[in-house]
Design a protein around this motif. Sequence first.
Motif, PDB file in Angstrom:
ATOM      1  N   VAL A  49       0.857  -1.183   0.000  1.00 10.79           N
ATOM      2  CA  VAL A  49       0.000   0.000   0.000  1.00 10.79           C
ATOM      3  C   VAL A  49       0.891   1.230   0.000  1.00 10.79           C
ATOM      4  O   VAL A  49       1.714   1.411   0.893  1.00 10.79           O
ATOM      5  N   ALA A  50       0.721   2.060  -1.022  1.00  7.97           N
ATOM      6  CA  ALA A  50       1.541   3.272  -1.127  1.00  7.97           C
ATOM      7  C   ALA A  50       1.057   4.310  -0.125  1.00  7.97           C
ATOM      8  O   ALA A  50      -0.151   4.491   0.061  1.00  7.97           O
ATOM      9  N   PRO A  55      -6.002  11.769   1.541  1.00  6.03           N
ATOM     10  CA  PRO A  55      -6.852  10.617   1.217  1.00  6.03           C
ATOM     11  C   PRO A  55      -7.549  10.736  -0.135  1.00  6.03           C
ATOM     12  O   PRO A  55      -7.969   9.746  -0.705  1.00  6.03           O
ATOM     13  N   LEU A  56      -7.684  11.942  -0.654  1.00  3.97           N
ATOM     14  CA  LEU A  56      -8.305  12.140  -1.955  1.00  3.97           C
ATOM     15  C   LEU A  56      -7.236  12.505  -2.975  1.00  3.97           C
ATOM     16  O   LEU A  56      -6.246  13.151  -2.644  1.00  3.97           O
ATOM     17  N   ASP A  57      -7.447  12.100  -4.215  1.00  5.26           N
ATOM     18  CA  ASP A  57      -6.499  12.446  -5.260  1.00  5.26           C
ATOM     19  C   ASP A  57      -6.828  13.852  -5.755  1.00  5.26           C
ATOM     20  O   ASP A  57      -7.382  14.040  -6.839  1.00  5.26           O
ATOM     21  N   ALA A  58      -6.515  14.834  -4.944  1.00  7.00           N
ATOM     22  CA  ALA A  58      -6.867  16.217  -5.251  1.00  7.00           C
ATOM     23  C   ALA A  58      -5.599  17.041  -5.454  1.00  7.00           C
ATOM     24  O   ALA A  58      -4.574  16.798  -4.828  1.00  7.00           O
ATOM     25  N   THR A  59      -5.706  18.003  -6.332  1.00  5.86           N
ATOM     26  CA  THR A  59      -4.618  18.948  -6.523  1.00  5.86           C
ATOM     27  C   THR A  59      -5.145  20.335  -6.219  1.00  5.86           C
ATOM     28  O   THR A  59      -6.332  20.625  -6.423  1.00  5.86           O
ATOM     29  N   GLN A  60      -4.280  21.159  -5.747  1.00  9.19           N
ATOM     30  CA  GLN A  60      -4.678  22.512  -5.386  1.00  9.19           C
ATOM     31  C   GLN A  60      -4.654  23.387  -6.639  1.00  9.19           C
ATOM     32  O   GLN A  60      -3.669  23.433  -7.365  1.00  9.19           O
TER      33      GLN A  60
END
Length: 95
Positions: A49-50, A55-60
């Motif tokens: 597990v990386a 927790p979310l694949d979010a970018t600013q």
Amino acid sequence: MALEQTHVQRAAHLARLALDDADADRYLDDLSNILAMVDQLQGIDTTGVAPLAHPLDATQRLRADEVTEVDRRETFQRCAPAVENGLYLVPRVVE
């Protein structure tokens, strides 16, 4: 590790918290539950597990780095009490 009321009282003393015996008993139960949950989490197999930074694949979303105001440096320095070589001169505070 089993917590005792003396551990809670010691932690409260180190944190400079005034804690009576009734509160210490309540915190003892809460801390014991937290430590039990940590023990349960440590038993989970996480190989492969990386690690995540979020927790979310979010970018600013960032705005473009563009100049949006005109240069008013000369205007501001004209009303300053003391300026030299484009720098504001201020009274010395520390001797």
